[in-house]
Scaffold this motif. Structure first.
Motif, PDB file in Angstrom:
ATOM      1  N   ALA C   1       0.841  -1.203   0.000  1.00 17.58           N
ATOM      2  CA  ALA C   1       0.000   0.000   0.000  1.00 17.58           C
ATOM      3  C   ALA C   1       0.868   1.242   0.000  1.00 17.58           C
ATOM      4  O   ALA C   1       1.048   1.872   1.036  1.00 17.58           O
ATOM      5  CB  ALA C   1      -0.922  -0.012   1.226  1.00 17.58           C
ATOM      6  N   ASN C   3       0.291   4.136  -0.969  1.00 20.16           N
ATOM      7  CA  ASN C   3      -0.421   5.296  -0.451  1.00 20.16           C
ATOM      8  C   ASN C   3      -1.251   4.963   0.776  1.00 20.16           C
ATOM      9  O   ASN C   3      -2.080   5.764   1.185  1.00 20.16           O
ATOM     10  CB  ASN C   3      -1.411   5.844  -1.492  1.00 20.16           C
ATOM     11  N   VAL C   5      -3.547   3.065   0.504  1.00 20.27           N
ATOM     12  CA  VAL C   5      -4.852   2.817  -0.110  1.00 20.27           C
ATOM     13  C   VAL C   5      -4.891   1.387  -0.638  1.00 20.27           C
ATOM     14  O   VAL C   5      -4.067   1.015  -1.474  1.00 20.27           O
ATOM     15  CB  VAL C   5      -5.103   3.784  -1.291  1.00 20.27           C
ATOM     16  N   PRO C   6      -5.838   0.562  -0.151  1.00 25.66           N
ATOM     17  CA  PRO C   6      -5.902  -0.816  -0.677  1.00 25.66           C
ATOM     18  C   PRO C   6      -6.357  -0.816  -2.139  1.00 25.66           C
ATOM     19  O   PRO C   6      -7.109   0.057  -2.559  1.00 25.66           O
ATOM     20  CB  PRO C   6      -6.955  -1.485   0.209  1.00 25.66           C
ATOM     21  N   GLU C   7      -5.880  -1.822  -2.871  1.00 29.03           N
ATOM     22  CA  GLU C   7      -6.286  -1.997  -4.281  1.00 29.03           C
ATOM     23  C   GLU C   7      -7.812  -2.074  -4.396  1.00 29.03           C
ATOM     24  O   GLU C   7      -8.481  -2.694  -3.580  1.00 29.03           O
ATOM     25  CB  GLU C   7      -5.671  -3.299  -4.792  1.00 29.03           C
ATOM     26  N   PHE C  10     -12.243  -4.496  -9.395  1.00 28.09           N
ATOM     27  CA  PHE C  10     -13.084  -4.249 -10.581  1.00 28.09           C
ATOM     28  C   PHE C  10     -14.124  -5.366 -10.639  1.00 28.09           C
ATOM     29  O   PHE C  10     -13.791  -6.526 -10.873  1.00 28.09           O
ATOM     30  CB  PHE C  10     -12.202  -4.242 -11.827  1.00 28.09           C
ATOM     31  N   ASP C  17     -18.792 -14.868  -5.122  1.00 31.02           N
ATOM     32  CA  ASP C  17     -17.928 -15.531  -4.138  1.00 31.02           C
ATOM     33  C   ASP C  17     -16.451 -15.176  -4.362  1.00 31.02           C
ATOM     34  O   ASP C  17     -15.680 -15.071  -3.399  1.00 31.02           O
ATOM     35  CB  ASP C  17     -18.152 -17.048  -4.093  1.00 31.02           C
ATOM     36  N   GLN C  18     -16.064 -14.975  -5.612  1.00 27.38           N
ATOM     37  CA  GLN C  18     -14.703 -14.494  -5.886  1.00 27.38           C
ATOM     38  C   GLN C  18     -14.482 -13.139  -5.212  1.00 27.38           C
ATOM     39  O   GLN C  18     -13.488 -12.914  -4.535  1.00 27.38           O
ATOM     40  CB  GLN C  18     -14.497 -14.295  -7.392  1.00 27.38           C
ATOM     41  N   ALA C  21     -14.245 -13.310  -1.426  1.00 33.13           N
ATOM     42  CA  ALA C  21     -12.947 -13.791  -0.929  1.00 33.13           C
ATOM     43  C   ALA C  21     -11.903 -12.673  -0.953  1.00 33.13           C
ATOM     44  O   ALA C  21     -11.168 -12.461   0.021  1.00 33.13           O
ATOM     45  CB  ALA C  21     -12.483 -14.974  -1.783  1.00 33.13           C
ATOM     46  N   ILE C  22     -11.853 -11.956  -2.069  1.00 29.50           N
ATOM     47  CA  ILE C  22     -10.886 -10.858  -2.174  1.00 29.50           C
ATOM     48  C   ILE C  22     -11.173  -9.797  -1.121  1.00 29.50           C
ATOM     49  O   ILE C  22     -10.276  -9.339  -0.407  1.00 29.50           O
ATOM     50  CB  ILE C  22     -10.930 -10.198  -3.586  1.00 29.50           C
ATOM     51  N   ARG C  25      -9.994 -10.628   2.376  1.00 29.97           N
ATOM     52  CA  ARG C  25      -8.568 -10.379   2.609  1.00 29.97           C
ATOM     53  C   ARG C  25      -8.266  -8.892   2.737  1.00 29.97           C
ATOM     54  O   ARG C  25      -7.449  -8.479   3.548  1.00 29.97           O
ATOM     55  CB  ARG C  25      -7.751 -10.981   1.464  1.00 29.97           C
ATOM     56  N   LEU C  26      -8.918  -8.077   1.911  1.00 30.94           N
ATOM     57  CA  LEU C  26      -8.658  -6.629   1.946  1.00 30.94           C
ATOM     58  C   LEU C  26      -9.087  -6.029   3.281  1.00 30.94           C
ATOM     59  O   LEU C  26      -8.361  -5.228   3.885  1.00 30.94           O
ATOM     60  CB  LEU C  26      -9.408  -5.928   0.804  1.00 30.94           C
ATOM     61  N   ARG C  29      -6.763  -6.893   6.090  1.00 27.46           N
ATOM     62  CA  ARG C  29      -5.500  -6.165   6.084  1.00 27.46           C
ATOM     63  C   ARG C  29      -5.658  -4.653   6.230  1.00 27.46           C
ATOM     64  O   ARG C  29      -4.841  -4.013   6.895  1.00 27.46           O
ATOM     65  CB  ARG C  29      -4.769  -6.474   4.766  1.00 27.46           C
ATOM     66  N   HIS C  30      -6.698  -4.078   5.597  1.00 25.47           N
ATOM     67  CA  HIS C  30      -6.785  -2.608   5.527  1.00 25.47           C
ATOM     68  C   HIS C  30      -8.002  -2.028   6.255  1.00 25.47           C
ATOM     69  O   HIS C  30      -8.208  -0.820   6.250  1.00 25.47           O
ATOM     70  CB  HIS C  30      -6.879  -2.161   4.070  1.00 25.47           C
TER      71      HIS C  30
END
Ligand SMILES: Nc1ncnc2c1ncn2[C@@H]1O[C@H](COP(=O)(O)O)[C@@H](O)[C@H]1O
Ligand SMILES: Nc1ncnc2c1ncn2[C@@H]1O[C@H](COP(=O)(O)O)[C@@H](O)[C@H]1O
Ligand SMILES: Nc1ncnc2c1ncn2[C@@H]1O[C@H](COP(=O)(O)O)[C@@H](O)[C@H]1O
Ligand SMILES: Nc1ncnc2c1ncn2[C@@H]1O[C@H](COP(=O)(O)O)[C@@H](O)[C@H]1O
Ligand SMILES: [Mg+2]
Ligand SMILES: [Mg+2]
Ligand SMILES: [Mg+2]
Ligand SMILES: [Mg+2]
Ligand SMILES: [Mg+2]
Ligand SMILES: [Mg+2]
Ligand SMILES: [Mg+2]
Ligand SMILES: [Mg+2]
Lengths: 235, 235, 235, 235, 235, 235, 235, 235
Positions: C1, C3, C5-7, C10, C17-18, C21-22, C25-26, C29-30
């Motif tokens: 990160a 900045n 700023v987490p990714e 899109f 479900d994809q 999951a992402i 995790r975000l 962490r953030h």
């Protein structure tokens, strides 16, 4: 079967029973078959007739049988983003069915160049590289600059707006400043795999002992523009 | 010089003295050099500074020095019409400068298919084929169907009206129904030659003894779409 | 990160479900996350797993968490017509999630110029302006002429016929006679917001104390065309 | 002169005496002037009337007078190939005339990524980056991924065939997967410089103390789609 | 209401309740309203709220109220084929709602020129002509050649393949060899009607007694190219 | 001469003696003539044969004779930038030759909207408006929004890169959100003038006393889609 | 019925009851009818009203009645791939309904040239040839080169990516190097059949005994460019 | 010489001495020759070597020798405007060299339809019609509607702006609503003539006594979609 490889069936626009009939003949003759661009529903119906096949929903490949022997070398199949995976897997799956060893590297788009560079040494070891990207399609240029072996670039239809359904990536790859790469049609993971396998096959056989020559033909190269004039043909 | 091959100079848009300076450094370091897309007038001026080179007015290539060694195999350079010769000779000349053996076949457009078929047996002996055509660009499809070795197609800007300065031939070649060919930019005889030579180089070295592998990387292929989700990256 | 700023995820073409999951995790962490281009149905399914988020059906943004701190300044988000609102709100929502203050101005198309001019004084107070328009895409030119601060133009796919799904607006904005504006992809409200926020971030940090310099590099600018010749590179 | 900056004269298609007349008025009023897109011959004729100017044949800029003060920060002007230099120098020269410090980096195309990466640390220190590339236009994506500051991408008309006079690079940059960049017209080095300078000016002034707000206007953002309906306007 | 004509609502992409709200305000203020591009389902829902309107399924127009007075003259609305009828009726219905007299002529495509010529005398009597055609869009050229009054051409998206969704008809009409016609967007029957009505309105009012003049302005026409130079503007 | 107006000669691609011969016949019959798109050199040669004409180097019009009478009303000819002047003057000169009063307004591009708005009141007094712009072509939208009389928009080929030789301006004008304007071909100042004059002619004559009607024809409008079916024609 | 052939109904975009009404009139007058581009569902509904017809689901043709007499000669209908069959059958079915003898040859794409060449002798016996192909559209060039009789080429929308929905095949056929062929619209099997039948009809009637002549007209060919000047027309 | 007709030389891009050499061989073998697309200067130089030829500066054809016999019937060569004459004369001259009788009709564009209709009866007597037009390319549609014999349409590159160098006319002709016409490449008067002559040749010979048939082949038409499946081919 010039190469002992049965013709591959293009599944788009064909009905399940049509495919089933073709596959039946192919298996009878070659003990194996490959269908591309097949959705899960039709795959299931074809598998009812020919049950010992394997369908992969990402690549949309349906196949039967093992390759008669392994091709030498390795093909790296590299893609820029998660959305390019179906095309990458169409390449990888086709290569595996053709008997080639595949090394996959995904999600290494140029906007995060370190992820790609972390694999730099491995990239140079690949005998042929298939590089797949949508949007601006910049990945093949970068990869080609890192390796000396042949690169086949595949633009994908991933993106929106100015991406023009893959046309932008296609034109970008063709315009690329990197020498040593060539390009196939948008989303044509299959075609790239076939081209890569034809290089590995050549590697297996070695150069032809009887060198190609068109000597004696009236059509060999002119030594100067003035002599380039064609023999008048008549229709 | 990853391949021992010095960088090739793109002559379009460069002045004679600029080219002369670059060529001077290349010859000093590599004892040879190649400049592409050079008209006769600038070639003459560069040759005044570096006299032991050779300029060919058809291919518009200017080169110095011999390749350190011959590459194995033969590349067939095939073109559809007389007007495609400059592109074909850009390919052939580049290949020769790179140390490859070239077999030329000219003026074998698909509208007179017998002229092409007369060379059928020779075509299959070529280890790599560069097929060059303008207008509708159909020749590579036919040739690819006749051989098993890799075909690199080069569209040319020859034609008028609907030919759209080579865009029609380019799109046609990319859409081709023949598998086993890939495409380079319009009029890019140089790029096709480089790609062909990279295949012959691979043939010379044989497959890499340490197979490419990206194992251990977080980015290898998913076994299913659900697992395809990227590790969250952060910027 | 880089900045903090987490990714951003899109959402187009990803399954619920994809995304879930992402996002998991975000958030781990953030403590925050942003998903763009998400329809209501998938948003609802993702919210079941990660309930403390907020979904906005106009912008199609789904987000969790507050920005760690406010950015200085204000971004004006201005759009030409009601149909451009989804893109405008994608910009505005992204900016708010990034910690920027947003001033919205809607439905001020150039065919009713008085509505825009009524806000003239406020427009000049915006530190960055995002101007969004479909059809002929003329609004950014007019706005850029009224202000001195940087303008980021976003063409939209709104319109029919000659609008060519936003391509006309895109080309128009790029051709604009007004200096001081730049352009992002069609419908890319997110990209414009990110660019605007990067300007506000720069404003927050101030100029880098160690000025960028590529001195010592072989690649700095030539003093004349003759000296511009590149060092010969070799591959 | 909202910024104290006189209007810049677009030299293309104007005759020397027309330019001379405009420049005369500009110098009288502002003690300085800038003309873009001027060939050497017309520049010489204009310099006869207004002798204390400076003409640069690469950028084709003709200018008089010094900037009243220096802008804070540095703009990196980065280009992919030697042929992109005229556009890069149009950017750099315009920036210098506007009072900005410029750091130049040339010939760092993505096909030789190491040349770019060698400057990685310096790149991150630039406050604004102008990245210029023709052909596939991939450089801005890579650079944007390496830095957090705003990137302005300039496609150039360099290339042939599939490059479509810069349209391919333009579309590629707009489709780029990297966030934090925006794009100007093909070969518009001037426009990118102006946008970059407007960011540095903002940096100099700091955020506006009276935040932009369109409150009280009937046109602020809807809280839901149903409330988005426009007030009926009448003509 | 500069003309006493309430703003027309573009129905595409708006929800029934949004339209209903706007229409409510329009009827309250003007006692009439017009919605274009509305499908039957949404029309029905809007009519539930505002029952005294009339919906036409061919033109997809929904309207309330009568024009305050009749405009002078007649507009001929002519279309090439049955498939162009929805566009023709959008024109005709809009004109009637605006108070114009309409004379319709359908299915008079140029491939059966006698059907058109049978109405030759009537065509010359129309004060304004709206001519609508898809495919090659040749009808407006022929009609313009037959009459002296102004012709407004409307290309339609009717056709397939080379018709490119109306782009071919659009370009054809713009390229037409007939003088005295102008063109609106693909399928824009509404826009043509509005333009025609603006001509009839002008006919009703007669020429403005205070002739337009920009004298005294710095921007009136140059008497020679040398004097054409613009006053330097400053930003 | 349906209107008493002799046919106008399109000078592009015609030789001086060809033009001279045509002009001779026109003057003999009509006592006046107009040639468009003529360069100074050919104009001079034609003037040697027919000396009492007048050539204007900006508009490139060559004409003989005065209009038989003045048309009522005024046409405003408005253009965005100095580079659009040749097209504007082609319109203005043609109108004057046709007997119309012209009010010129130049260099009022939308990036400096105040220059246009300074003439707001005069704009509304013009009976017909011809609005000319290149690049993004936004001016006609703004003007159309300010006036109620008919606007004819002329895109010009002025601009570079994304302007696509006027195609961008053309598409933008056709997509414009302003109602009450129509468009002619790129650079077709002549066509716009002719269309404007045909409106003034109509104004002079007033509406036709015998209203156009296609009653009795089999081709009048259907009352419902089901009745729209064409009479079967046979070939 | 200039040819005794009733007009053919284009089924796309027409409702079943509309078609039924037209067909009713055609059968009443001509005892036969043909509808093209009809899906099975609407065909079934039309057949309920007019039961003695025949519907073919591949060609999507619905027809009634037999041709009054056989045309002389044979038309070969040749197609490249299985996916082109619907277009080929639209041609073949139309020809049969028009009374022509048809010889079909399918799946003879140029990538497997031997399959085509196996029929070489038969190809030369066809009096007219309709050659149908999608993708790169190369088949008509090859066939035209093999025969002396007229070839009509039909591009199809088969393919993906660079095939651009048939535009690539269309442009390729128009650019073809083979002389003796002409082209119809994408997927227009019907149009090719009609053109072929018009040639057979001419063959049936023989050349017109009164040779066409435009003598006496002012518009016959000039003997030199100088005399080519048109008589001045007046409008 | 399948037809006893020597191959025609495409003069564009060939040097005078190249052409001279080819022509020498053609005359030796066939006693006649035809070169197309030749400017006056090169024609003169070729005529020095082969003096008994005839050069026409409008059509730019250079030819030697008379056709061995006359073809039956007449071809009408019709063009829309004076600027289309070079293409029309390329058709007419080629036809005459091939032994066909030609009836010319010039300057009958659709904007003055009466000039065309004055020749209506003669048009129906032509056995084949070549119809040539630029700009919107509408003439072939109208002519095709007037006659029953085959029409070959030739788009020309005449026009500007939206004419897109003939692409608009080309697309328009392909989209035409008239059945019974086909199209050749932009400006390809030669190709249309060849196609027309091939129809007259067929007329001369009559239908082939041995009807074409591909029976016995595995590739004849399927009776239903299910049976359409291709025999598996193998490569
Ligand atoms: N004819 C050509 N077409 C495409 N690329 C070329 C050509 N000639 C040289 N190149 C490449 O252009 C690069 C050198 O460009 P430059 O630095 O401008 O001389 C090298 O990567 C060459 O491989
Ligand atoms: N090279 C350039 N590219 C784009 N715009 C330019 C350039 N040079 C000057 N301009 C702009 O062109 C306008 C002046 O145009 P003109 O009145 O024709 O001289 C000003 O808005 C300048 O900012
Ligand atoms: N500048 C122009 N642009 C478009 N059409 C024109 C122009 N000048 C003349 N014309 C038209 O061109 C036709 C005459 O063309 P021509 O017979 O080639 O001289 C007439 O219909 C004129 O109205
Ligand atoms: N004006 C023309 N347009 C298109 N094709 C032509 C033309 N003139 C000759 N040809 C064809 O071009 C071929 C000869 O090309 P070349 O060998 O380059 O002279 C032959 O097939 C001719 O039929
Ligand atoms: Mg490499
Ligand atoms: Mg092959
Ligand atoms: Mg500004
Ligand atoms: Mg960044
Ligand atoms: Mg008229
Ligand atoms: Mg208005
Ligand atoms: Mg033939
Ligand atoms: Mg006909």
């Amino acid at each position: 079967a010039r190469n002992g490889v049965p013709e591959v069936v293009f599944g788009e626009g064909k009905q399940a029973d049509q495919i089933s009939a073709i596959v039946g003949r192919l298996i009878a003759r070659h003990q194996r078959a490959l269908v591309t661009r097949l959705d899960a529903e039709r795959a299931e119906r074809v598998l009812r007739d020919h049950p010992h096949g394997h369908y992969d929903p990402i690549s949309r490949l349906l196949c039967w049988g093992a390759p008669p022997r392994r091709l030498p070398g390795t093909v790296a199949v590299i893609c820029a983003g998660t959305s390019d995976l179906p095309v990458a897997e169409e390449s990888a799956g086709t290569l595996e069915w053709l008997g080639a060893d595949v090394a996959r590297l995904n999600d290494v788009g140029v906007a995060g160049i370190d992820r790609l560079l972390a694999h730099r040494e491995s990239l140079t070891r690949a005998d042929v590289l298939i590089v797949i990207a949508g949007m601006e399609g910049a990945l093949p240029s970068v990869v080609t600059g890192l390796v000396r072996n042949p690169v086949i670039a595949v633009p994908t239809s991933v993106g929106y707006g100015a991406s023009l359904q893959g046309v932008t990536a296609l034109l970008g790859m063709l315009s690329a400043c990197a020498t040593g790469m060539s390009v196939v049609n948008i989303d044509n993971g299959f075609g790239a795999a076939w081209q890569a396998a034809s290089i590995l096959s050549l590697l297996e056989r070695g150069p032809d002992p009887r060198p190609a020559s068109f000597e004696g033909s009236a059509s060999t190269a002119p030594t100067s523009q003035t002599q380039a004039s064609t023999e008048p043909r008549t229709s």
